[in-house]
Design a protein around this motif. Sequence first.
Motif, PDB file in Angstrom:
ATOM      1  N   PHE A 144      -9.038  -2.335 116.907  1.00  0.00           N
ATOM      2  CA  PHE A 144      -9.111  -1.806 118.018  1.00  0.00           C
ATOM      3  C   PHE A 144      -7.564  -1.600 118.454  1.00  0.00           C
ATOM      4  O   PHE A 144      -7.602  -0.305 119.131  1.00  0.00           O
ATOM      5  N   TYR A 145      -6.408  -1.887 118.020  1.00  0.00           N
ATOM      6  CA  TYR A 145      -5.201  -2.253 118.706  1.00  0.00           C
ATOM      7  C   TYR A 145      -4.351  -1.611 116.932  1.00  0.00           C
ATOM      8  O   TYR A 145      -2.614  -1.282 118.332  1.00  0.00           O
ATOM      9  N   ALA A 146      -4.857  -0.771 116.131  1.00  0.00           N
ATOM     10  CA  ALA A 146      -4.235  -0.544 115.499  1.00  0.00           C
ATOM     11  C   ALA A 146      -3.695   0.528 115.651  1.00  0.00           C
ATOM     12  O   ALA A 146      -4.528   1.519 116.389  1.00  0.00           O
ATOM     13  N   ARG A 147      -2.683   1.406 115.632  1.00  0.00           N
ATOM     14  CA  ARG A 147      -1.561   2.330 116.153  1.00  0.00           C
ATOM     15  C   ARG A 147      -2.391   3.945 115.056  1.00  0.00           C
ATOM     16  O   ARG A 147      -2.152   2.893 113.712  1.00  0.00           O
ATOM     17  N   GLN A 148      -3.347   4.860 115.464  1.00  0.00           N
ATOM     18  CA  GLN A 148      -3.935   6.032 113.942  1.00  0.00           C
ATOM     19  C   GLN A 148      -2.347   6.026 114.249  1.00  0.00           C
ATOM     20  O   GLN A 148      -1.267   6.584 114.801  1.00  0.00           O
ATOM     21  N   GLU A 149      -2.274   6.731 112.112  1.00  0.00           N
ATOM     22  CA  GLU A 149      -0.509   6.541 111.827  1.00  0.00           C
ATOM     23  C   GLU A 149      -1.073   8.908 112.024  1.00  0.00           C
ATOM     24  O   GLU A 149      -0.203   9.264 112.477  1.00  0.00           O
ATOM     25  N   ASN A 150      -1.969   8.829 112.081  1.00  0.00           N
ATOM     26  CA  ASN A 150      -1.978  10.501 111.916  1.00  0.00           C
ATOM     27  C   ASN A 150      -2.936  10.680 112.999  1.00  0.00           C
ATOM     28  O   ASN A 150      -4.376  10.106 112.832  1.00  0.00           O
ATOM     29  N   ILE A 151      -2.838  12.043 113.667  1.00  0.00           N
ATOM     30  CA  ILE A 151      -3.823  12.858 114.359  1.00  0.00           C
ATOM     31  C   ILE A 151      -4.474  14.103 114.015  1.00  0.00           C
ATOM     32  O   ILE A 151      -3.481  14.916 113.809  1.00  0.00           O
ATOM     33  N   PRO A 152      -6.039  14.209 112.966  1.00  0.00           N
ATOM     34  CA  PRO A 152      -6.328  15.173 112.943  1.00  0.00           C
ATOM     35  C   PRO A 152      -6.228  16.714 114.303  1.00  0.00           C
ATOM     36  O   PRO A 152      -6.461  15.956 114.703  1.00  0.00           O
ATOM     37  N   ARG A 153      -6.160  17.601 113.660  1.00  0.00           N
ATOM     38  CA  ARG A 153      -6.493  18.650 113.881  1.00  0.00           C
ATOM     39  C   ARG A 153      -5.048  18.661 115.024  1.00  0.00           C
ATOM     40  O   ARG A 153      -5.183  19.914 115.985  1.00  0.00           O
TER      41      ARG A 153
END
Length: 263
Positions: free
Chosen positions: A200-209
């Motif tokens: 839950f606390y892992a940062r998303q590396e990419n933000i689609p769209r």
Amino acid sequence: MAKYKGNYLLAVEGDPPLNEDGTYCIVGGRPFVDKLKHVARYAKAVIAWGTCASWGCVQAAKPTPTMAVSIDKVISDVPIIKVPGCPPIAEVMTGVISYILTFDRLPSLDRQRRPKMFYSQRIHDKCYRRAHFDAGQFVEKWDDDGARRGYCLYKMGCKGPTTYNACAATGWNGGVSFPIRSGHGCIGCSEVDFWDKGPFYARQENIPRLDAESNADTVGIAAVSGVATAIGLHAAASVVRRIQQRREQGALPSKSDETADSG
Ligand code: SF4
């Protein structure tokens, strides 16, 4: 079922386990999966309440010993409306039923069978902390100054940029709050396979769209360079305007004079 054949709504919570002939979940003396198929058969539509019925949720997370599956894996030939969320938002649940009863038709659904009126936007699109995201202002630790100022929770693992739900618009508990307003990032509970998508606390590396390469570190730079570009354009426009004014006042040679001189 007999009286309203083909004209009743079936609302389902939970997901049927298929292993061991469905005996991991017995309802009224029969496996849930059998009961579900039986009752769904003549329904006008089946509503999957919550992430379990919609996607399988924690029971279907790896290694899923009970082989639990979402209801669309065992029901066919009947329209299915998915209302995911763990739990789903009460206003969304009642909103879906109210719509069907009021207009006597099913709501418009997206490709994943979710009602568009509640699931067409990301939490991120309506989040009141979005201005901080755009400005590159992030919470870096749970008790830092950014946390106290209500900065964006993206770096703390917020899944709002990839989660489609109405939390940021309707709030929870009668609109009192929702996880982000309470200081915690979105965990993406209404998205498919969210239990298997990492901590839950892992940062998303990419933000689609937004941009395949966007992340918390580059978005701040992008915002700053965007501002710098805007300032540069504004300055250039001001210089052109000033030159034009001075030409009109005769303080500078006109453009046609310059062309004649250079010829
Ligand atoms: S990353 Fe999360 S906290 Fe930040 S703006 Fe998006 S939804 Fe809101």
